[in-house]
Every structure is written in C-alpha cells, then in structure tokens.
Write an enzyme that holds these catalytic residues in place. Sequence first.
Site, PDB file in Angstrom:
ATOM      1  N   VAL A 145       1.131  -1.527  -0.251  1.00  0.00           N
ATOM      2  CA  VAL A 145      -0.145  -0.221  -0.194  1.00  0.00           C
ATOM      3  C   VAL A 145       0.961   1.489   0.303  1.00  0.00           C
ATOM      4  O   VAL A 145       0.383   2.541   0.028  1.00  0.00           O
ATOM      5  CB  VAL A 145      -0.417   0.212   1.026  1.00  0.00           C
ATOM      6  N   SER A 173     -15.247 -10.869  15.725  1.00  0.00           N
ATOM      7  CA  SER A 173     -16.489  -9.927  14.732  1.00  0.00           C
ATOM      8  C   SER A 173     -17.619 -10.620  14.242  1.00  0.00           C
ATOM      9  O   SER A 173     -18.087 -10.158  13.553  1.00  0.00           O
ATOM     10  CB  SER A 173     -15.659  -8.722  14.169  1.00  0.00           C
ATOM     11  N   LYS A 228     -12.672  -3.653   6.285  1.00  0.00           N
ATOM     12  CA  LYS A 228     -14.160  -4.604   6.122  1.00  0.00           C
ATOM     13  C   LYS A 228     -14.866  -4.483   5.065  1.00  0.00           C
ATOM     14  O   LYS A 228     -15.794  -4.992   4.151  1.00  0.00           O
ATOM     15  CB  LYS A 228     -14.438  -4.941   7.735  1.00  0.00           C
TER      16      LYS A 228
END
Length: 783
Positions: A351, A670, A713
């Site tokens: 990134v 989660s 996400k």
Amino acid sequence: MEKLVPLIPIRDGVIFPNTDSVLTFGRPKSLAALESSFKSERIVCFVLQRNSKLNDPTPSDLYAVGTLSRIERMTRTEGEIIAQVRGISRVKITSVVEESSYLMAKVVEIPDIVDNSPQIKALCNHLTNEFRRAMNLGKTVDFLVFMNIMSDNSPYEFADLIASVLDIKPSERQELLEINDVKKRLEKITELLAKELKVLELEKRIASKTQERFEKGAREAILRERLKTIEKELGDEDESGTQELLDKIKKAKMPPEIEEKARKEVKKLSQMAQFNPEAGYVRNYLEWLVALPWAIKSKNDVDIKNAEKILDEDHYGLKKAKERIVEYLAVHKLSGKMKGPILCFVGPPGVGKTSIGKSIARSLGRRFVRVSLGGIRDEAEIRGHRRTYVGALPGRIIQGIKDAGTRNPVFMLDEIDKVGTDFRGDPSSALLEALDPEQNNQFSDHYLEVAFDLSDVMFVTTANILDTIPPALRDRLEIISFAGYTQDEKFKIAREFLLKKQIENHGLTSEKIEITDNAIRFVIEHYTREAGVRSLERQIAAILRKVAKQIAEGKKQKIKVTEKEVVKYLGPIKISSTLVEKKDEIGMSTGLAWTEAGGDILFIEVALMPGKGQLILTGQLGDVMKESCQAAMSYIRARANQFGLIDKFYQKIDVHVHVPEGAVPKDGPSAGIAITSAIISALTKIPVNRKVGMTGEITLRGRVMEIGGLKEKVIAAHRAGLKTIIIPKENKKDLVELPKEVLKDLTFKFVSHMDEVIGIALKKSLRPRQSDSSAHQHAVLHA
C-alpha cells in the site's frame, strides 16, 4: 618365463627399476616374506596396494604390475625391519599364492621398449635441463641421487631415476611404472615435471613477496623510531602519523566532551608501536568518530505548499500520512525547533508504506536512510558491539546516520513488527531509547561509548501488524493506519503511476503502447485480489513484456491493449467480478474479516442433522471464534420462542458451523452476528439475503458490540459486490475514514441488538411460537 617369488604389498610407495630405496616394514606378513627371501636368493616383488588404509590386503586389493627387487641389506629392530632394496625390473603378476604366513606370486618380466631415436635423446636433454631448473628453484633431492641422475645413463635408467624423485601421487607413480615404452614414459615424466616446476616457481614468488614485505615493514619501523628520536632531540614532538586525525577532529565540530575523548584516543594511538594490534582498533574507532555528522544538518527552510505538491506527485491517497507530515512542517516553521516525530505506518503489504518514506524525505529536503529490521535477532545490530570484540562495528542506527552525512535525515526502520528475540538479546528493547523523543538526544551506541543526538532525526517505522510490537515500544510510536485501496483508487494509481513507470522500465513509449482505461479496470477486477497494488503492478508488467516482445520482433509498430487483449496476454480470468453468492441460501451468511493483506469476506455455513445437541465447529477456527459460536447458540436457545422454535429443539439435532477455506486460520469475535444469523436461518429455513454483509460481536443478551478494522472490512465488501452492510451502531463514527465512492455504493445499517440484524438479514420476518398450537410446534421441528 615365470618366477615364483615372495610378494610384499606397499601402502603408498612405488619402487622403480634401477633405483635404490630404504624401506621400513612392520606388518607380520611383510616381515615373514623378507626373512624368507633374505635366507635364499634375496629376490622379492614389491607391489602398490590400491587402498593404503588396508592392513591385510587380499590379491584383489593389489595392482597387477610390480617391481622385482633385490634386498641389499637388512636391519632388524624391535618389531620392524629396515631394508635397503634395489629395483631390478618391471614384472606382471600372473597369479598369487597365499602361503601360511605370507604371499607368493608368479611374475613375468616386462621388457622395456626402447629405440635410440633422436627424439628420445632430445627428451633426455630437455628433462636434464628442466631437472636442473627445479633444483635451482629449491627442489630437495639427495646428493647421491642427483649425481646418479646427472651421470651417463641409458634412456630407460634415466627415466626411472627421474620418476623416483618426482613429487607426485602414488597412483601417478604406478602409472609411470606400468609404461614400458621408454619414449611414452619420458613424455609423461616431462609433463609431470613441468607441473612441479610451476608449483616451485609460485612458491618462490610467494616467499619473495613475503620477504620483501617484511623487509619493507622492518625498514619503516626503524626509520619511524629514528624520526621520533630526532624530533625528541629537537624538542618538536609533533606526532606526524596522527596529525591528519587531529585535523579531522577539529573539522568535525564535536561536542567538547566528545572531542576531548577523541584527542585522548589520538594520544594513546601515537604512543603505540606500529605492529601493536590494538593500534588498528583505535584508528578504526577514531575514523568512525570523525566520520559522523556532529554538526552537519540539512536546511529546514521548506515551502509547505511545495512539500504537499511533492507528496501528491509520488503517492495517491494516504491522506492521514500526508496531513501529519505537513503538520510537522508547519509547527517546525513556526517554532523553529521541534523534536522529530516517531511515525509508524501500519497496513497490509503493497500500500506504499516504505515508498512514502522517500517522498517524505524529498518533501522535507532531507537525506533518506532505510534500515530493514526484518529477521534481526541480535541487540548489537541496533546498538553496536563493544570495542573489545574483534571486528566490532557501530549499530545500524549510527551506520545509517554516517551514510546519510547529516544529523537530521528521514530514517526509516522497515518491518519493525518482524524483529525477533533470542539469547543474544532483544533488539526491540534496544530501539526504546532511539525511538523515545525524551531520551534520544543522548543515544548511546556500545561501540562509540559517547552520546549522539538523534532528536533531529525524523524516524519513520513500518509494520504489517501491531500485535507483535512490544507494548513499551508501541507506546512511543504515533500510529498511522494504511487501509487497502478501493478499485477506483487502484485504477488511478495504475494509470497515473504504475503504468508510466512500467512503460519506461520496459523500454516502451506512449507512441508504441496504449492500454485503455477499461483494460486497466478489467485487470484490477479479474486478475488481482489484494489490499495493495504489488500484484497489479506485476500483471501490468506481464502485459508489457509480451507487448515489448512483439514490437522487438517487428511484428507491430503500435499495440492497443483492450479488455479482449488482456485475456490474450494474461490468460483466463482468475477472479470473478463479484464474490457474493448467486442466490440466497438457507444457513449461509456473509461475514466481514480483517487480515494482514487488508479486508476480506467470509461465508458462514450451517448444517443441521439428527443428533444429540452437539455443536460442531470446523474451518480452523480460533478460540475466540469458537466462543462466539457457543454464545450465538446460547442466545438462540434462550430466545427459542421468539424465533418460532419449540422448547428443547436442540436435543434431537446437531448443529455444524463451518467457515470455508479450512487451511486458513480464523479468529476474532467480529463474526458473532454473522454466525448467529446463519444458525437462525438454518433452524427456521428462512434464507439470508446474499447481498447483505455483516460484522459485529454478539453478547448472550443479544447486544451487538463495537469491532475494529471497519475500513478494511467495508472496502473488501465493496470489492466483493455486497450492497448492504450491517455494522454496530458504535462504529458509525468510523465511517468518516471511508472513501466517498465506497460510501456512495453501499447502504449501511446500524444496529445495537441481534433482533435488528435478523430483521435486515433474513428474507422473511420471524413469527413467535404459539404455545397452545402443538401442530405448529410439530411443523417447525420437522421443517
């Protein structure tokens, strides 16, 4: 004519005809053969054994050609016999008979093939000259043997005499013994002597150079001592050998206490003898001291707008990192002095964490230093070795400062999360001092033994995850998270940065290659699935390589790459455009996950089967995720009536929860609401909406708790083609970090209780169970 004679094996020597040798024997069979022969005709056959380590060789362990010899004299000692023998002729061993205590052999003499041609005479003359040259170069030969060789001998005698003194292996000696053609034997001896001459010449050259070096060193030492004596007599004790170091110390502009230490080391060096090993260590230490940029700094008058422009030129997006750099510049410009921040860029691979470090240095007008910490396990790599160790050096930080040449570079510590620990110490603990703005103005390296000011250094660290960074070190870092890129961001990065870079790298120009925007988007959607852009760059490079090949072969002058051409260059598509299920499924929900490579979606599958109330969990789930499954099941059992389930429904069924991609470990709380939704769907036979993704932790009371990694996400959900995202209400604040194009394409549902999740995720609403309707109970149980 065959003769029967005693046979004596020799470990590593060959007796040549017409030569005298003195041998020592100790093996019982050899002693018995010698005693027997000495009492009769004194004739024996000596033969070389193939393996010198064998104590009791058999006939198969011996060569087939030996030397018939006469025992001239014998001396007996305790357990040994020393014998003087003379070689008579070459013989071939036709058979071996084993007597009671020694070997007997039938032998046939091998006559020498010799002619008196001029060529043989020339070979003898050449060998004589070469042998004299070998003697002049230092070859050691017994005087009587030398005189024997130099006397008038027949060609075959001369050949055997020279062969006996050559410095060659036993196998090569045996080879010479087996050659009965005198001309060939002389040629082989000439070849072997030439090799020996080369070795002798090389040895003489090495000895000569060593002697010259020693004489030169001794001469310099004597002259230096005389010079010191003269200077002392004149009252001028200026140490000329250390004057250069003193000048460098003066130019370095060290702090006073460090300069004083350096001068003491110079004085110590001047009093040492030249050949004192410690002199080299002291000189290396002083060279390191004077090479450090004690007073050299890069200019800080940087234009903030220009810095922003440079950062935008090199990287697309990365708002937070850019804002933090500009803030640092602004404060530094107003205050004139500010301790360097310790930034930590955390995010998935590819990134731009490492590359932005170079851009920061360019925007600040500073030097850039990068040190990779991946795999470092020795504390000395960071803080250096003590000077007492041979080959000691400063640590990576001081080495980087020296390489930069300024005391305020941008210093990148790459892969700080991959530092290891072992018996040599903990490198991450050694970093605590360097990365603490309150302490690093007095950073102490073990090698330097003096403090160096690192407060002006701008440290930038990178990591893929924070979990492996010790808490004390993490507390000193200013964390800036790098999320994965969206497809639109990847497209812009590819078009503005990657494509231009790769076209240049492949020797192409925009006149020769054109890749359409649709083709780039097609590559992003169907050939890469990552948070960063490394794989995307590799795919673009693969296309350009094939284009470059076609242009280099002269097949085409200009190539336009469209969507259809992409498949031709990269092969069949690897990833379908959407990852969501093609139809709504009962017992399957879509969860959202965070990984080191960014975000991802995961499917929760639930199957029911007749059983005894077991909860089966598969898919390599971690402990926390297993507990989420148990909490979900307890929540459903506690609210069975509201979901239209009969009492004790769980006693006659087993519930199997599976998360696909079983080879990949999964953990975390989660997925709680996704697991609960899938189980309820399976029990009620109501399908879950395939375009709904969800993330959130569930409690036993059904409350939906806040989760982390929301940005990654949601980006993964967007990439996968989901349309609605269910997230905890407490995570609403995190939406400000999401890209606008993602927010535009997705619908967010904020929930605080599992009841709200069920209402959104399931395709039909649930009907509570009627307590007085047994028929309805029966229907639900068997549905």
